[in-house]
Design a protein around this motif. Structure first.
Motif, mmCIF file in Angstrom:
data_model
loop_
_atom_site.group_PDB
_atom_site.id
_atom_site.type_symbol
_atom_site.label_atom_id
_atom_site.label_comp_id
_atom_site.label_asym_id
_atom_site.label_seq_id
_atom_site.Cartn_x
_atom_site.Cartn_y
_atom_site.Cartn_z
ATOM 1 N N PHE A 179 22.378 76.699 56.416
ATOM 2 C CA PHE A 179 21.734 77.255 55.232
ATOM 3 C C PHE A 179 20.605 76.349 54.759
ATOM 4 C CE2 PHE A 179 25.787 79.615 54.854
ATOM 5 C CZ PHE A 179 25.266 80.893 54.720
ATOM 6 N N VAL A 180 20.862 75.048 54.752
ATOM 7 C CA VAL A 180 19.852 74.084 54.314
ATOM 8 C C VAL A 180 18.691 74.041 55.304
ATOM 9 C CG1 VAL A 180 19.423 71.659 53.767
ATOM 10 C CG2 VAL A 180 21.606 72.705 53.137
ATOM 11 N N PHE A 201 15.378 83.147 63.056
ATOM 12 C CA PHE A 201 16.538 83.177 62.161
ATOM 13 C C PHE A 201 17.742 83.835 62.814
ATOM 14 C CE2 PHE A 201 13.167 82.736 58.838
ATOM 15 C CZ PHE A 201 13.575 81.485 58.401
ATOM 16 N N GLU A 202 17.492 84.827 63.654
ATOM 17 C CA GLU A 202 18.602 85.482 64.343
ATOM 18 C C GLU A 202 19.327 84.499 65.260
ATOM 19 O OE1 GLU A 202 21.142 88.571 64.955
ATOM 20 O OE2 GLU A 202 19.397 88.558 63.614
ATOM 21 N N LEU A 235 21.423 69.008 65.190
ATOM 22 C CA LEU A 235 20.461 69.106 66.288
ATOM 23 C C LEU A 235 20.460 70.507 66.893
ATOM 24 C CD1 LEU A 235 20.950 65.708 68.159
ATOM 25 C CD2 LEU A 235 18.884 66.480 66.982
ATOM 26 N N PHE A 236 21.645 71.059 67.064
ATOM 27 C CA PHE A 236 21.739 72.405 67.636
ATOM 28 C C PHE A 236 21.084 73.429 66.724
ATOM 29 C CE2 PHE A 236 24.316 76.346 68.477
ATOM 30 C CZ PHE A 236 23.704 76.637 69.690
ATOM 31 N N CYS A 237 21.272 73.287 65.432
ATOM 32 C CA CYS A 237 20.652 74.207 64.467
ATOM 33 C C CYS A 237 19.134 74.089 64.528
ATOM 34 C CB CYS A 237 21.166 73.908 63.060
ATOM 35 S SG CYS A 237 20.556 75.066 61.811
ATOM 36 N N ALA A 238 18.625 72.847 64.525
ATOM 37 C CA ALA A 238 17.177 72.638 64.566
ATOM 38 C C ALA A 238 16.575 73.197 65.848
ATOM 39 C CB ALA A 238 16.871 71.141 64.437
ATOM 40 N N TRP A 285 13.231 75.327 57.254
ATOM 41 C CA TRP A 285 12.408 75.861 58.338
ATOM 42 C C TRP A 285 11.598 77.061 57.858
ATOM 43 C CZ3 TRP A 285 10.096 74.865 62.638
ATOM 44 C CH2 TRP A 285 9.766 75.866 63.546
ATOM 45 N N GLY A 286 12.200 77.893 57.025
ATOM 46 C CA GLY A 286 11.490 79.041 56.488
ATOM 47 C C GLY A 286 10.280 78.635 55.660
#
Length: 292
Positions: A268-269, A233-234, A205-208, A274-275
């Motif tokens: 990474f996934v 991304f940063e 969740l934090f990554c998203a 997202w990219g």
């Protein structure tokens, strides 16, 4: 974790990664901050203020165990990782902005990382068993800034060598991070299932949220597309190696390193996914703009 991996492997890994960052940097990258202040300020506010608050909210909402909560906030306080530059390059981001943000944030983190981590230690009332001595913090950032400076010096004097070393150093950084993550998870193998259950959802969740906030907030403030992608991304790709290093060599608690290890796998996934979403969005918008 094995003491050799902790005491020798981690410092070497961090030094190689930061040397690789230095190979991408010039003094112009620092001067560039003055030419695009809005993008830099918005991204830094997101990374230094908004994301730690979001992370703290997740830690409290999911009632994480104290040491894992400290580990999550340590991760949130860590600057962007060098891999953010690669993702930005792959998905049409402003790589120059990434490099500038990583450089500036790595310096600012000298103050913000120990501040946020110590606030987390105090919140969880773990100051008797976990501490972050100032002398050790200084050593950590010396280990960051010296390799970066050497990398910049190499680039200034041997630009062709720096260009040739860029890809090998990036590959080495990814391999080293994978070894560190594997080492931590193996060292905690008896409890890794419980850790993943506790922190896996929070890390995801934090990554998203980091990736989305890093893109949406700059766009809301009128930052152009490429810069917003770079910001995303940063903010979403943290320097997991630094967080692991601080947990293992400064705080000296293996469990605190677990969130960074788990996040390093997830990011990474999620960053790649997202990219793809962002690049398709940009590609769909471009024909409409051309037609107009």
């Amino acid at each position: 974790m094995d003491s050799a991996l902790t005491e020798i492997g981690l410092p070497v890994a961090l030094a190689i990664i930061m040397f690789g960052l230095g190979l991408d940097l010039t003094l112009a990258d620092f001067r560039r901050v003055g030419t695009q202040p809005k993008a830099v300020v918005v991204a830094l506010v997101c990374q230094l203020v908004l994301l730690p608050v979001v992370c703290f909210g997740l830690v409290v909402a999911f009632d994480l165990p104290p040491l894992l909560g400290i580990g999550m906030l340590l991760l949130a306080a860590s600057p962007g990782g060098t891999t953010a530059n690669l993702f930005s390059h792959l998905f049409r981001g402003d790589v120059a902005l990434n490099i500038s943000l990583t450089a500036i944030n790595s310096i600012i983190a000298i103050a913000t990382l120990p501040l946020i981590t110590n606030l987390a230690i105090d919140y969880f009332d773990k100051s008797e068993s976990v501490s972050m001595p100032l002398a050790e913090v200084v050593k950590v950032f010396a280990l960051i800034l010296v390799p970066v400076g050497i990398g910049m010096l190499v680039r200034a004097r041997k630009a062709s060598f720096a260009a040739a070393m860029d890809k090998p150093v990036r590959i080495a950084s990814a391999v080293i991070l994978a070894i560190l993550v594997l080492g931590i998870l193996l060292g905690e193998r008896e409890r890794v299932g419980g850790y993943l259950a506790d922190v896996g959802i929070v890390a995801a969740l934090f990554c998203a949220i980091s990736l989305v906030v890093g893109y949406a907030v700059p766009r809301a403030f009128g930052v152009r597309e490429g810069q917003a992608i770079a910001s995303s991304f940063e903010i979403g790709v943290h320097n997991g190696t630094l967080a692991i290093f601080v947990a293992e060599n400064v705080l000296e608690v293996n469990e605190i390193a677990v969130p960074a290890a788990v996040y390093s796998i997830i990011m990474f996934v999620m960053a790649a996914g997202w990219g793809v979403i962002i690049s398709r969005r940009v590609a769909q918008r471009e024909p409409s703009s051309a037609a107009t």
